[in-house]
Design a protein around this motif. Sequence first.
Motif, PDB file in Angstrom:
ATOM      1  N   ASP A  55       0.798  -1.218   0.000  1.00 54.30           N
ATOM      2  CA  ASP A  55       0.000   0.000   0.000  1.00 54.30           C
ATOM      3  C   ASP A  55       0.832   1.271   0.000  1.00 54.30           C
ATOM      4  OD1 ASP A  55       0.089   0.442   3.233  1.00 54.30           O
ATOM      5  OD2 ASP A  55      -0.303  -1.648   2.729  1.00 54.30           O
ATOM      6  N   VAL A  56       2.144   1.162   0.218  1.00 54.91           N
ATOM      7  CA  VAL A  56       2.991   2.355   0.168  1.00 54.91           C
ATOM      8  C   VAL A  56       3.862   2.371  -1.088  1.00 54.91           C
ATOM      9  CG1 VAL A  56       2.985   2.791   2.629  1.00 54.91           C
ATOM     10  CG2 VAL A  56       4.697   1.250   1.696  1.00 54.91           C
ATOM     11  N   LEU A  57       3.417   1.662  -2.129  1.00 49.68           N
ATOM     12  CA  LEU A  57       4.112   1.644  -3.408  1.00 49.68           C
ATOM     13  C   LEU A  57       3.262   2.329  -4.476  1.00 49.68           C
ATOM     14  CD1 LEU A  57       5.424  -2.044  -3.465  1.00 49.68           C
ATOM     15  CD2 LEU A  57       6.574  -0.003  -2.590  1.00 49.68           C
ATOM     16  N   THR A  58       3.902   2.644  -5.591  1.00 49.77           N
ATOM     17  CA  THR A  58       3.190   3.150  -6.761  1.00 49.77           C
ATOM     18  C   THR A  58       2.714   1.960  -7.598  1.00 49.77           C
ATOM     19  OG1 THR A  58       5.152   3.196  -8.168  1.00 49.77           O
ATOM     20  CG2 THR A  58       4.708   5.167  -6.811  1.00 49.77           C
ATOM     21  N   PHE A 117      -8.085   9.953   5.746  1.00 47.02           N
ATOM     22  CA  PHE A 117      -6.906   9.104   5.858  1.00 47.02           C
ATOM     23  C   PHE A 117      -6.652   8.350   4.557  1.00 47.02           C
ATOM     24  CE2 PHE A 117      -4.866   5.041   6.610  1.00 47.02           C
ATOM     25  CZ  PHE A 117      -3.725   5.426   7.292  1.00 47.02           C
ATOM     26  N   ASN A 118      -7.704   7.778   3.973  1.00 44.64           N
ATOM     27  CA  ASN A 118      -7.533   7.043   2.720  1.00 44.64           C
ATOM     28  C   ASN A 118      -7.010   7.941   1.611  1.00 44.64           C
ATOM     29  OD1 ASN A 118      -8.410   4.714   3.944  1.00 44.64           O
ATOM     30  ND2 ASN A 118     -10.502   4.846   3.167  1.00 44.64           N
ATOM     31  N   ALA A 119      -7.496   9.174   1.564  1.00 44.34           N
ATOM     32  CA  ALA A 119      -6.995  10.118   0.570  1.00 44.34           C
ATOM     33  C   ALA A 119      -5.524  10.423   0.816  1.00 44.34           C
ATOM     34  CB  ALA A 119      -7.825  11.399   0.609  1.00 44.34           C
ATOM     35  N   HIS A 120      -5.139  10.532   2.077  1.00 39.72           N
ATOM     36  CA  HIS A 120      -3.732  10.761   2.420  1.00 39.72           C
ATOM     37  C   HIS A 120      -2.866   9.613   1.925  1.00 39.72           C
ATOM     38  CE1 HIS A 120      -0.169  10.763   5.076  1.00 39.72           C
ATOM     39  NE2 HIS A 120      -0.332  12.075   5.114  1.00 39.72           N
ATOM     40  N   GLN A 121      -3.362   8.387   2.044  1.00 43.21           N
ATOM     41  CA  GLN A 121      -2.587   7.222   1.631  1.00 43.21           C
ATOM     42  C   GLN A 121      -2.356   7.175   0.131  1.00 43.21           C
ATOM     43  OE1 GLN A 121      -1.489   6.789   4.656  1.00 43.21           O
ATOM     44  NE2 GLN A 121      -1.371   4.598   4.318  1.00 43.21           N
ATOM     45  N   ARG A 122      -3.204   7.852  -0.630  1.00 47.34           N
ATOM     46  CA  ARG A 122      -3.059   7.848  -2.087  1.00 47.34           C
ATOM     47  C   ARG A 122      -2.197   9.003  -2.606  1.00 47.34           C
ATOM     48  NH1 ARG A 122      -8.895   6.639  -1.599  1.00 47.34           N
ATOM     49  NH2 ARG A 122      -9.243   4.480  -2.285  1.00 47.34           N
ATOM     50  N   ARG A 123      -1.758   9.864  -1.722  1.00 46.32           N
ATOM     51  CA  ARG A 123      -0.994  11.035  -2.165  1.00 46.32           C
ATOM     52  C   ARG A 123       0.308  10.612  -2.821  1.00 46.32           C
ATOM     53  NH1 ARG A 123      -1.066  15.760   2.300  1.00 46.32           N
ATOM     54  NH2 ARG A 123       0.542  14.428   3.197  1.00 46.32           N
ATOM     55  N   LEU A 155       0.639   6.914  -4.756  1.00 54.29           N
ATOM     56  CA  LEU A 155       0.713   5.612  -4.118  1.00 54.29           C
ATOM     57  C   LEU A 155      -0.629   4.887  -4.237  1.00 54.29           C
ATOM     58  CD1 LEU A 155       2.637   6.515  -0.830  1.00 54.29           C
ATOM     59  CD2 LEU A 155       3.556   5.927  -3.086  1.00 54.29           C
ATOM     60  N   VAL A 156      -0.577   3.555  -4.202  1.00 55.31           N
ATOM     61  CA  VAL A 156      -1.811   2.789  -4.377  1.00 55.31           C
ATOM     62  C   VAL A 156      -2.675   2.814  -3.120  1.00 55.31           C
ATOM     63  CG1 VAL A 156      -0.884   1.303  -6.167  1.00 55.31           C
ATOM     64  CG2 VAL A 156      -0.658   0.610  -3.769  1.00 55.31           C
ATOM     65  N   GLY A 157      -2.058   2.980  -1.937  1.00 54.61           N
ATOM     66  CA  GLY A 157      -2.825   3.094  -0.705  1.00 54.61           C
ATOM     67  C   GLY A 157      -3.833   1.974  -0.547  1.00 54.61           C
ATOM     68  N   PRO A 158      -5.088   2.315  -0.223  1.00 52.87           N
ATOM     69  CA  PRO A 158      -6.096   1.280   0.008  1.00 52.87           C
ATOM     70  C   PRO A 158      -6.530   0.532  -1.248  1.00 52.87           C
ATOM     71  CG  PRO A 158      -7.080   3.461   0.154  1.00 52.87           C
ATOM     72  CD  PRO A 158      -5.604   3.668   0.071  1.00 52.87           C
ATOM     73  N   ASP A 159      -6.016   0.933  -2.406  1.00 49.18           N
ATOM     74  CA  ASP A 159      -6.294   0.202  -3.652  1.00 49.18           C
ATOM     75  C   ASP A 159      -5.246  -0.875  -3.921  1.00 49.18           C
ATOM     76  OD1 ASP A 159      -8.423   2.063  -4.152  1.00 49.18           O
ATOM     77  OD2 ASP A 159      -6.907   3.490  -4.842  1.00 49.18           O
ATOM     78  N   ALA A 160      -4.369  -1.127  -2.960  1.00 50.04           N
ATOM     79  CA  ALA A 160      -3.239  -2.033  -3.177  1.00 50.04           C
ATOM     80  C   ALA A 160      -3.667  -3.420  -3.631  1.00 50.04           C
ATOM     81  CB  ALA A 160      -2.397  -2.132  -1.903  1.00 50.04           C
TER      82      ALA A 160
END
Length: 301
Positions: free
Chosen positions: A148-151, A195-201, A204-209
């Motif tokens: 989730d912390v990758l592109t 938070f989810n929007a922050h993870q996608r900044r 990054l894939v974030g919650p879409d991992a």
Amino acid sequence: MGEHHPQSGRCAGTAPRRTAEGRVKTTDVPRYTPDWLELREGADAAARSPELLEALGPQLSGPPLVIHDLGCGTGSMGRWLAPRLSGPQLWILHDRDPDLLDRAAVRMPRAATDGSRITVATARGDLSRLTASTLDGASLVTASALLDVLTPEEVDGIAAACAEAECPALLALSVVGRVELTPADPMDAEITEAFNAHQRRGGLVGPDAMAVASEAFARHGATVRTHASPWVLGAEHSALTAEWLRGWVGAAVDHQPELGAHAEAYLRRRLAMAAAGALRVVVHHQDLLALPAPRTLGAAA
């Protein structure tokens, strides 16, 4: 909410400050602190999917088993997985952070479940350089709280390298963007969304991992299975719950500053409940197992 990503191809800068999920904010990218990784290790171990590990077993080639642990952090994945496997093992620990690599190498188990020897090597580097040649002879690629912390490009690179090396992958604890807090609070959904929007900044894939990784491995010919691996945090996890809350709300406010005083009051309420043992939190994750396509006779010729 990934465990860490010091090796994901982004260099840490200077002037660190503490921010969400145990990370240290730098001028470029957050890095994750050992105290956060230690705090979450028990919850991670309880959450990882034994079902996927059972399905993986017959697909492992060895001996010895050669296992590449990507973004190893302090080595929690190795401490969980190595004692559950039989036969001699060589673990190659990958991370960008030399201090984390040293910690992980020192604390790796030295014996498999049947008493066979476990040996450890380290490889400092970033995911942008991961290729099939890096994985030559590998029995397994694994990682925990990394995807989730990758592109999308980095996720695809892992899938491509595993496919070319004909190596299975067991990738644990990717967030899916859903949390449940009991009792509920009117601000829960708003904090979750921010938070989810922050993870996608930063792309990054974030919650879409899980969706991104499942599609990438399938596109490269792998058979993909996923399984739920939630944290379930109750009164006995009050320290972890409190730290998670600070990071979760802090990231939400970082992304949406207008939450401001309302988020501060929310955090105080939630921390008080956690300290009193009156808060239950479920943080949803998923694990992924990708098994490479069997080599055809034509490809082997």
